[in-house]
Write an enzyme that holds these catalytic residues in place. Structure first.
Site, PDB file in Angstrom:
ATOM      1  N   GLU A  71       0.798  -1.222   0.000  1.00  0.00           N
ATOM      2  CA  GLU A  71       0.000   0.000   0.000  1.00  0.00           C
ATOM      3  C   GLU A  71       0.831   1.272   0.000  1.00  0.00           C
ATOM      4  O   GLU A  71       0.812   2.053   0.949  1.00  0.00           O
ATOM      5  CB  GLU A  71      -0.981  -0.032   1.180  1.00  0.00           C
ATOM      6  CG  GLU A  71      -1.953  -1.178   1.007  1.00  0.00           C
ATOM      7  CD  GLU A  71      -3.046  -1.237   2.037  1.00  0.00           C
ATOM      8  OE1 GLU A  71      -2.757  -1.051   3.221  1.00  0.00           O
ATOM      9  OE2 GLU A  71      -4.196  -1.477   1.656  1.00  0.00           O
TER      10      GLU A  71
ATOM     11  N   GLU B 216      -3.982 -10.609   0.113  1.00  0.00           N
ATOM     12  CA  GLU B 216      -4.763 -10.526   1.352  1.00  0.00           C
ATOM     13  C   GLU B 216      -6.205 -10.833   0.992  1.00  0.00           C
ATOM     14  O   GLU B 216      -6.723 -10.306   0.010  1.00  0.00           O
ATOM     15  CB  GLU B 216      -4.710  -9.112   1.961  1.00  0.00           C
ATOM     16  CG  GLU B 216      -3.348  -8.731   2.476  1.00  0.00           C
ATOM     17  CD  GLU B 216      -3.296  -7.310   3.043  1.00  0.00           C
ATOM     18  OE1 GLU B 216      -4.319  -6.807   3.539  1.00  0.00           O
ATOM     19  OE2 GLU B 216      -2.214  -6.707   2.964  1.00  0.00           O
TER      20      GLU B 216
HETATM   21  C1  GAL Z   1      -4.920  -4.047   4.066  1.00  0.00           C
HETATM   22  C2  GAL Z   1      -3.530  -3.801   4.540  1.00  0.00           C
HETATM   23  C3  GAL Z   1      -3.210  -4.522   5.803  1.00  0.00           C
HETATM   24  C4  GAL Z   1      -4.330  -4.337   6.780  1.00  0.00           C
HETATM   25  C5  GAL Z   1      -5.589  -4.841   6.198  1.00  0.00           C
HETATM   26  C6  GAL Z   1      -6.772  -4.638   7.095  1.00  0.00           C
HETATM   27  O1  GAL Z   1      -5.357  -3.004   3.289  1.00  0.00           O
HETATM   28  O2  GAL Z   1      -2.596  -4.169   3.565  1.00  0.00           O
HETATM   29  O3  GAL Z   1      -2.014  -4.039   6.320  1.00  0.00           O
HETATM   30  O4  GAL Z   1      -4.461  -2.994   7.058  1.00  0.00           O
HETATM   31  O5  GAL Z   1      -5.884  -4.132   5.038  1.00  0.00           O
HETATM   32  O6  GAL Z   1      -6.645  -5.235   8.310  1.00  0.00           O
END
Ligand code: GAL
Length: 957
Positions: free
Chosen positions: A418, A488
């Site tokens: 990010e 993620e």
């Molecule tokens: C993503 C980010 C993570 C964490 C997650 C939400 O956008 O890469 O670091 O913030 O969301 O828990």
């Protein structure tokens, strides 16, 4: 004339990575060169600003006798019982004004002093290096009064040449650490801000002729079964691998037959790099990573990543992790069928990577880079698109790659997380591709895949993932040729994630989808004397993101949450499905590399949840992807006509590094026949006597129709329709998801304050019928509810029929009855268990006979919320009652009300009352993972529609 009155601390706000440090190189522990750990107790002085104190503390002879002490590795804010400040949690907001590269004048600065004795037998030849493995966020270093330099890049190693400065006897190491620096702009990861020297500090002897840096290249040719090894070294020497009869010069390739390294078969060969001055142990894993046919292939085979994002976390020590904690993470991952880790969002302690090599986990090693806070200003001034910062970015990339390049487990280098897009990222990718063409480059922010070798996204919803799988997502030409991963997905915050099995189905269906990494491994709860575990806001931070920091598959103490148990089931390496009626089980090997020879299989047959027969099942050692049908024995005959079912398990056939023989890796269950429903003749007639109605074993209040007792069991609160649950983090949803945040919509509608209007109590010939209308104040929607009580003389049956009225635009949180029992502790049930389950998180719920206590039914989510439901319950016994469902139901019991659970912020807010509240639910709304990703899929919605369901009550006393 002007003059300066404060000491210069310009380096703190300088965008450069620092000065004075040695170039980055491979991280290793020498076999024979000496080293001295400088971990332990250090003298410590905290100042409020970077320039509050002069440098004199670094001078020899400085008296720090009245300073405090801290433990290194450690974060000062987690030590000193609050005397040294406290942690700050923000997700993406910078906790200081966005004014790059400047940081606040209030810049907690910790002076650290360590006086150490150089061992008398410390060799006098060669040089010495002082290594810092991690300091947040900026450090300036002196040895024996001489300044060595300063550096930024918190989770990266920095070394200084100190040979000339070391003295026999007493030496003084001084380190000034600033919490905030220009580097903080590059470290805006979603986690606690935790200053300090949080990784090891080590003095390394560097004998003359010792290794400077080396690069192990160990590839595998799956067509020949041969591996090629070449170790490049700055200092010439020989490379020895006894098991392979290898003895070659550095720089010289050698090809021999080998067993390859994969995460499933992590074969490592021990070797030595021997130079004139030193022997360096090598752990060589032969594998080849390529992008081919639009897929990430290792050793010729496409890999399906079943991964997780791992932050380093310990509830008391923060990111200062000891080896045993790291090993615990790896063991837990292996035991729960995970095969991959993304080291979100920085290179981990190097020992963790050693463990990944050894136990077998694919790794995305991620650089210590995130500038997420710039999104608040549309990415204006983003350092990754500003040439002035590029040297710092390249320094970070090099420090990651050089330190970690000899780990076979690493298949991807990730540029960071990010950080938007920009020239700096492109420069990093170019440098990495040039330095290590044998691995692939990852970065999620690059949706056009300009710099990357994989199309990576986070939290893409199921339908989009499916489109990507079908190549219908468009995108640049480059992107269309690349495989897809979700770096993620499935936000594991609080209760959940739901929808995992649905994602996995897609990953397995489409080749282009090469799996994903759950967000995230562990809840970053900070151990707290009063609160249990603290989260954002608990330290009085002026900006914070609450419990968004508690979103892991394991609780802060590393107890697996139901989410991890669910994930283990969903990604199991063997698929077991059966045709129970015909006694056939189909076994499929879902691994990418290993056959099934490491597993043993066993079958068992249950009648009403109790195992009556079992045995071993002979299954061929199927190759990856292979499947076979195996015949089960004849099912046992059950004279009582109970419910019969098969369970087949895959277990480890022998001990492994990560689990003992008989550890269950996969299982499947299938019914021999349908469940016989409880039969119930309504033979008894309600009788009125002195304001009470008697029906079979039960007594009711004649005016209200409330159930008072069944047999000798007093009912504290009569069963009433209940639709409310304490919203989960996923129900509440993330702020940016506006239209489907049902936790919020439910509350707006008033589902947490439903009123019950009694319409009538009618005692008929064979039933007591109570009618009511259940609805929230201020709204016209309601639920017309009829409770129909009947009895066969011994047992009592409650049939509930519900008819929604009005325009229900939201699903219901739950639908069932709630009642109270004055006493209950032990619980036994036949149904899904042992753990909790919800409609879209119930893959791991195994049908059987389970026992627990009311307290142990609770799942200890750090922020209290709906939890603890057991699925598919046929019957449950507690508090002297037996309750059978027609059909199966969801069961929940707790020592507080849903309203109390809803109001609690921490577990310490929950106090057991004198009633056990029991929910028997016909339906529950799905869970999803909307705290960051999608809500429940439509098939898991609990729609408000007409339903009828029943329970049969009897006493067990
Ligand atoms: C993503 C980010 C993570 C964490 C997650 C939400 O956008 O890469 O670091 O913030 O969301 O828990």
């Amino acid at each position: 004339m002007s003059f300066r009155t404060t000491p210069s601390v310009d380096y703190v706000e300088d965008v450069s990575p620092g000065s004075g440090a040695l170039p980055p190189r491979a991280w290793y522990a020498s076999s024979d060169a000496r080293s001295l750990s400088l971990n332990g107790s250090w003298r410590f002085r905290l100042s409020a600003t970077a320039g509050a104190e002069d440098d004199s503390f670094a001078d020899e002879g400085y008296d720090a006798g009245n300073w405090a002490e801290v433990t290194v590795p450690g974060h000062w804010v987690l030590q000193g019982d609050g005397a040294f400040g406290s942690p700050i949690y923000t997700n993406h907001l910078y906790p200081f004004p966005v004014d790059p590269p400047y940081v606040p004048t209030e810049n907690p600065t910790g002076d650290h002093l360590r006086v150490f004795d150089l061992p008398s037998d410390w060799p006098s030849d060669g040089g010495a290096v002082l290594r810092f493995d991690g300091v947040e966020s900026c450090a300036r270093v002196w040895l024996n009064g001489t300044e060595l330099g300063e550096f930024k890049g918190s989770r990266l190693a920095h070394e200084f040449a100190v040979g000339e400065l070391l003295k026999p006897g007493v030496n003084v190491l001084a380190v000034r650490v600033h919490q905030w620096s220009a580097g903080s702009y590059l470290e805006d990861q979603d986690q606690w801000w935790l200053p300090g020297i949080f990784r090891d500090v080590t003095l390394l002897h560097r004998p003359a002729g010792s290794v400077a840096d080396f690069f192990v290249h160990a590839s595998y040719d799956h067509t020949t079964g041969e591996g090629t090894l070449r170790v490049d070294s700055d200092v010439d020497g020989r490379v020895l691998v006894p098991a392979l009869d290898i003895d070659v010069a550095t720089g010289e390739p050698v090809t021999v037959a080998v067993e390859p390294w994969t995460a499933e078969t992590p074969k490592l060969y021990d070797g030595v790099l021997a130079t004139d001055g030193e022997r360096v142990p090598l752990r060589i894993g032969f594998r080849t990573v390529v992008l081919e046919d639009g897929l990430v292939k290792v050793n010729g085979t496409a890999v399906l990543f079943k991964g997780v994002n791992r932050h380093e976390w310990h509830p008391e020590r923060g990111r200062a992790l000891d080896l045993e904690t790291m090993r615990e993470d790896v063991l837990l991952m292996k035991r729960h069928n995970l095969n991959a880790v993304r080291t979100s969002h920085y290179p981990p302690h190097p020992a963790f990577l050693d463990l990944c090599d050894e136990y077998g986990l694919w790794v995305i090693d991620e650089c210590d880079l995130e500038t997420h806070g710039f999104t608040e200003q549309d990415w204006r001034d983003n350092p990754v698109d500003d040439d002035r910062w590029t040297p710092a970015l390249l320094d970070r990339a090099a420090r990651m790659v050089e330190r970690d390049k000899n780990h076979p487990s690493i298949v991807f280098w990730s540029l960071g997380n990010e950080a938007g897009t920009g020239r700096g990222l492109t420069a990093m990718a170019e440098w990495i591709h040039g330095r290590d063409p044998e691995r692939l480059v990852h970065y999620e922010g690059d949706w056009n895949c300009r710099d990357t070798d994989v199309y990576s996204r986070m939290y893409a919803f199921h339908d989009e993932v499916e489109k990507i799988g079908q190549q219908l997502d468009g995108g640049t030409h480059r992107r269309r040729e690349l495989p897809f991963i979700q770096c993620e997905y499935a936000h594991a915050m609080g209760n959940g994630p739901g929808g995992l099995a649905d994602y996995q189905e897609l990953f397995e269906k489409y080749d282009r989808l090469q799996g994903g990494f759950i967000w995230e491994w562990i809840d970053h709860g900070v151990k707290h004397a009063e609160l249990g575990y603290a989260y954002g806001g608990d330290f009085g931070e002026e900006l914070h993101d609450g419990n968004f920091v508690c979103d892991g598959l394991v609780f802060p103490d590393r107890t697996p949450s139901p989410g991890l148990i669910e994930y283990k089931k969903v990604i199991e390496p063997v698929h077991i499905e059966g045709d129970g009626a015909n006694g056939i089980v189909r076994i499929t090997n879902k691994q990418d590399f290993a056959d099934l020879s490491a597993l043993a299989f066993e079958w068992s047959c249950q009648v009403d949840g109790e195992t009556v027969e079992s045995g071993s099942l002979s299954v061929p050692a199927l190759a990856p992807g292979g499947s076979a049908e195996v015949k089960l024995p004849e099912p046992p005959v059950d004279g009582r006509g109970g419910e019969r079912q098969w369970t087949v398990r895959a277990l480890l056939a022998g001990d492994t590094l990560w689990a003992a023989k008989d550890h269950v890796v996969a299982w499947g269950q299938f019914a021999v026949g349908a469940r016989p429903l409880p039969s119930f003749p309504a033979t008894d007639r309600p009788a009125l006597d002195d304001g009470r109605i008697t029906l079979g074993p039960a007594r009711f209040d004649a005016r209200t129709g409330a159930l008072l007792s069944i047999g000798g069991v007093e009912v504290g609160a009569t069963p009433r329709l209940d639709v409310w649950r304490a919203p989960t983090d996923n129900d509440d949803g993330a702020e940016w998801q506006t239209d489907t945040r049902y936790g919020v919509l439910w509350r707006t509608l008033g589902l947490h304050r439903m009123r019950h209007r009694l319409v009538s109590v009618e005692a008929g010939d064979d039933a007591l019928t109570v009618r009511s209308r259940v609805a929230p104040a201020a709204r016209e929607v309601g639920l017309d509810t009829v409770y129909r009580w009947t009895s066969d003389g011994e047992r009592l049956r409650l049939s509930v029929s519900v008819t929604p009225e009005g325009d229900w635009t939201v699903p219901l949180p739950r639908l069932g009855v709630r009642f109270g029992l004055p006493e209950a502790d032990r619980v036994e049930w036949f149904g899904g268990g042992p753990g909790e389950a919800y409609p879209d998180s119930k893959a791991a719920s195994m049908i059987g006979r389970w026992q627990s206590t009311v307290d142990r039914l609770q799942t200890p989510y750090v922020r209290p919320q709906e939890n603890g439901a057991r699925a598919d319950v046929r019957w449950v016994e507690l508090g002297g009652l037996r309750i059978e469902g027609d059909p199966e139901f969801w069961f929940t019991a707790r020592r507080w009300t849903t309203e109390q659970l809803d109001a609690a912020r921490h577990r310490s807010d929950l106090a057991a009352g004198d009633t056990v509240w029991v929910n028997l639910d016909h339906g529950l709304h799905g869970i999803g993972s909307q705290s960051c990703g999608p809500g429940p899929l439509p098939q898991y919605f609990l729609k408000a529609e007409p339903v009828e369901f029943s329970f049969v009550f009897s006493t067990t006393r």
